[in-house]
Design a protein around this motif. Structure first.
Motif, mmCIF file in Angstrom:
data_model
loop_
_atom_site.group_PDB
_atom_site.id
_atom_site.type_symbol
_atom_site.label_atom_id
_atom_site.label_comp_id
_atom_site.label_asym_id
_atom_site.label_seq_id
_atom_site.Cartn_x
_atom_site.Cartn_y
_atom_site.Cartn_z
ATOM 1 N N LYS A 1 42.966 24.727 30.525
ATOM 2 C CA LYS A 1 41.784 24.111 31.156
ATOM 3 C C LYS A 1 41.212 22.995 30.294
ATOM 4 O O LYS A 1 40.789 21.947 30.814
ATOM 5 C CB LYS A 1 40.723 25.176 31.428
ATOM 6 N N THR A 2 41.183 23.215 29.003
ATOM 7 C CA THR A 2 40.668 22.189 28.088
ATOM 8 C C THR A 2 41.578 20.968 28.077
ATOM 9 O O THR A 2 41.108 19.821 28.113
ATOM 10 C CB THR A 2 40.550 22.749 26.660
ATOM 11 N N LEU A 3 42.863 21.202 28.050
ATOM 12 C CA LEU A 3 43.821 20.102 27.930
ATOM 13 C C LEU A 3 43.811 19.190 29.147
ATOM 14 O O LEU A 3 43.833 17.963 29.014
ATOM 15 C CB LEU A 3 45.228 20.662 27.707
ATOM 16 N N ILE A 4 43.782 19.774 30.338
ATOM 17 C CA ILE A 4 43.888 18.934 31.534
ATOM 18 C C ILE A 4 42.585 18.176 31.833
ATOM 19 O O ILE A 4 42.581 17.260 32.664
ATOM 20 C CB ILE A 4 44.314 19.761 32.771
ATOM 21 N N LYS A 5 41.500 18.533 31.136
ATOM 22 C CA LYS A 5 40.228 17.817 31.294
ATOM 23 C C LYS A 5 40.024 16.756 30.213
ATOM 24 O O LYS A 5 39.035 16.011 30.248
ATOM 25 C CB LYS A 5 39.056 18.799 31.260
ATOM 26 N N SER A 6 40.935 16.667 29.272
ATOM 27 C CA SER A 6 40.748 15.790 28.110
ATOM 28 C C SER A 6 41.367 14.419 28.341
ATOM 29 O O SER A 6 42.430 14.293 28.958
ATOM 30 C CB SER A 6 41.384 16.423 26.867
ATOM 31 N N ASN A 7 40.684 13.381 27.816
ATOM 32 C CA ASN A 7 41.325 12.081 27.747
ATOM 33 C C ASN A 7 42.165 12.022 26.475
ATOM 34 O O ASN A 7 42.216 12.993 25.719
ATOM 35 C CB ASN A 7 40.299 10.946 27.805
ATOM 36 N N ASP A 8 42.827 10.906 26.236
ATOM 37 C CA ASP A 8 43.757 10.859 25.109
ATOM 38 C C ASP A 8 43.064 11.056 23.764
ATOM 39 O O ASP A 8 43.582 11.742 22.879
ATOM 40 C CB ASP A 8 44.560 9.558 25.119
ATOM 41 N N GLU A 9 41.866 10.491 23.608
ATOM 42 C CA GLU A 9 41.142 10.652 22.344
ATOM 43 C C GLU A 9 40.701 12.097 22.149
ATOM 44 O O GLU A 9 40.831 12.656 21.051
ATOM 45 C CB GLU A 9 39.929 9.715 22.322
ATOM 46 N N GLN A 10 40.159 12.709 23.204
ATOM 47 C CA GLN A 10 39.729 14.110 23.114
ATOM 48 C C GLN A 10 40.919 15.029 22.869
ATOM 49 O O GLN A 10 40.818 15.998 22.111
ATOM 50 C CB GLN A 10 39.024 14.514 24.414
ATOM 51 N N LEU A 11 42.033 14.714 23.497
ATOM 52 C CA LEU A 11 43.237 15.532 23.344
ATOM 53 C C LEU A 11 43.738 15.499 21.908
ATOM 54 O O LEU A 11 44.038 16.544 21.310
ATOM 55 C CB LEU A 11 44.319 15.017 24.293
ATOM 56 N N ASN A 12 43.805 14.326 21.339
ATOM 57 C CA ASN A 12 44.278 14.186 19.969
ATOM 58 C C ASN A 12 43.336 14.895 18.999
ATOM 59 O O ASN A 12 43.781 15.575 18.062
ATOM 60 C CB ASN A 12 44.403 12.712 19.603
ATOM 61 N N ASP A 13 42.032 14.752 19.219
ATOM 62 C CA ASP A 13 41.054 15.407 18.356
ATOM 63 C C ASP A 13 41.166 16.925 18.448
ATOM 64 O O ASP A 13 41.110 17.625 17.428
ATOM 65 C CB ASP A 13 39.638 14.964 18.748
ATOM 66 N N PHE A 14 41.365 17.441 19.661
ATOM 67 C CA PHE A 14 41.495 18.883 19.847
ATOM 68 C C PHE A 14 42.718 19.424 19.120
ATOM 69 O O PHE A 14 42.649 20.438 18.426
ATOM 70 C CB PHE A 14 41.586 19.197 21.344
ATOM 71 N N MET A 15 43.846 18.748 19.271
ATOM 72 C CA MET A 15 45.074 19.204 18.625
ATOM 73 C C MET A 15 44.970 19.140 17.111
ATOM 74 O O MET A 15 45.441 20.041 16.399
ATOM 75 C CB MET A 15 46.263 18.371 19.108
ATOM 76 N N CYS A 16 44.339 18.089 16.607
ATOM 77 C CA CYS A 16 44.208 17.940 15.158
ATOM 78 C C CYS A 16 43.295 18.990 14.559
ATOM 79 O O CYS A 16 43.478 19.406 13.403
ATOM 80 C CB CYS A 16 43.687 16.547 14.820
ATOM 81 N N ARG A 17 42.305 19.437 15.318
ATOM 82 C CA ARG A 17 41.316 20.385 14.801
ATOM 83 C C ARG A 17 41.641 21.843 15.160
ATOM 84 O O ARG A 17 40.852 22.735 14.860
ATOM 85 C CB ARG A 17 39.922 20.034 15.334
ATOM 86 N N LEU A 18 42.773 22.065 15.773
ATOM 87 C CA LEU A 18 43.128 23.413 16.214
ATOM 88 C C LEU A 18 43.131 24.405 15.054
ATOM 89 O O LEU A 18 42.680 25.544 15.188
ATOM 90 C CB LEU A 18 44.494 23.386 16.899
ATOM 91 N N GLY A 19 43.600 23.967 13.909
ATOM 92 C CA GLY A 19 43.663 24.849 12.751
ATOM 93 C C GLY A 19 42.316 25.180 12.147
ATOM 94 O O GLY A 19 42.196 26.133 11.372
ATOM 95 N N GLU A 20 41.293 24.401 12.499
ATOM 96 C CA GLU A 20 39.949 24.637 11.973
ATOM 97 C C GLU A 20 39.052 25.350 12.977
ATOM 98 O O GLU A 20 37.890 25.635 12.690
ATOM 99 C CB GLU A 20 39.305 23.290 11.595
#
Length: 219
Positions: free
Chosen positions: A133-152
């Motif tokens: 649900k989070t992924l399909i609502k994200s634009n490219d910037e939000q998507l990249n930020d989410f993936m980068c911060r997954l470990g935190e």
């Protein structure tokens, strides 16, 4: 040099560090790494050989699975041109170390040591399914930020492990949990450049039962 086929790769350092944390002795960590590289269950050797052939097989297979099992996520990521190389490279190279909260990464490694390389395939899909649900609502910037911060992030570990169990069963039913066979060029063959692994050096897995979503965090 014990294994002349394998060069230095960034992801290898984190794997070695994990072995040293739990095995303490450098020699034990060395033989554990050797088992991960050359053992039939793990087959990590070609993650670290020139051109990283296994990494690209993993990324290609992940794309196939992403399209089949989570098509809405696949369609959205394709629209954003967000390819697996942008988020899954380190997932596969180091089996999710440094890309998930450490407590969850340890649980994934427990399962990986028990079940083998198919866990990486399944976990990559489980993560995308968990955060669909989070992924399909994200634009490219939000998507990249989410993936980068997954470990935190504060993640629901039980939910993710449950999803991993479900995905693994789905992949096994479809006979897609393992990577396609390598090409003749990529195929790992015995080589004079690789010394013989002593028979008493191996990773010991005490529980040989099939995967269930209940695991203790011990490596």
């Amino acid at each position: 040099m014990f294994n002349k086929e394998v060069g230095y790769c960034q992801g290898m350092a984190n794997v070695v560090a994990l072995m040293l944390m739990y095995l303490h002795e450098e020699e034990d960590a060395f033989w554990a790494l050797t088992s991960l590289l050359r053992g039939e269950r793990y087959q990590m050797n070609d993650f670290f050989t020139p051109r990283l052939p296994k990494l690209f097989r993993c990324l290609d297979h992940h794309m196939v699975l992403r399209k089949k099992f989570i098509p809405s996520v696949h369609k959205h990521l394709k629209k954003l041109q967000y390819e697996p190389t942008l988020y899954a490279t380190k997932w596969f190279l180091q089996c999710f170390l440094d890309k998930l909260p450490f407590s969850l990464a340890l649980r994934v490694w427990d399962i990986f040591l028990l079940e083998g390389e198919e866990i990486e395939t399944a976990m990559a899909i489980a993560i995308l399914r968990t955060f669909k649900k989070t992924l399909i609502k994200s634009n490219d910037e939000q998507l990249n930020d989410f993936m980068c911060r997954l470990g935190e992030s504060q993640l629901d570990e039980e939910k993710i492990i449950d999803n991993l169990s479900e995905v693994l069963l789905d992949l096994r039913r479809q006979r897609m949990s393992h990577l396609p066979k390598p090409t003749i060029i990529e195929e790992i063959k015995p080589s004079e450049s690789m010394s013989t692994l002593p028979s008493n050096k191996k990773i010991v897995v005490h529980n040989q039962n099939h995967f269930t979503p209940v695991y203790e965090t011990t490596v």
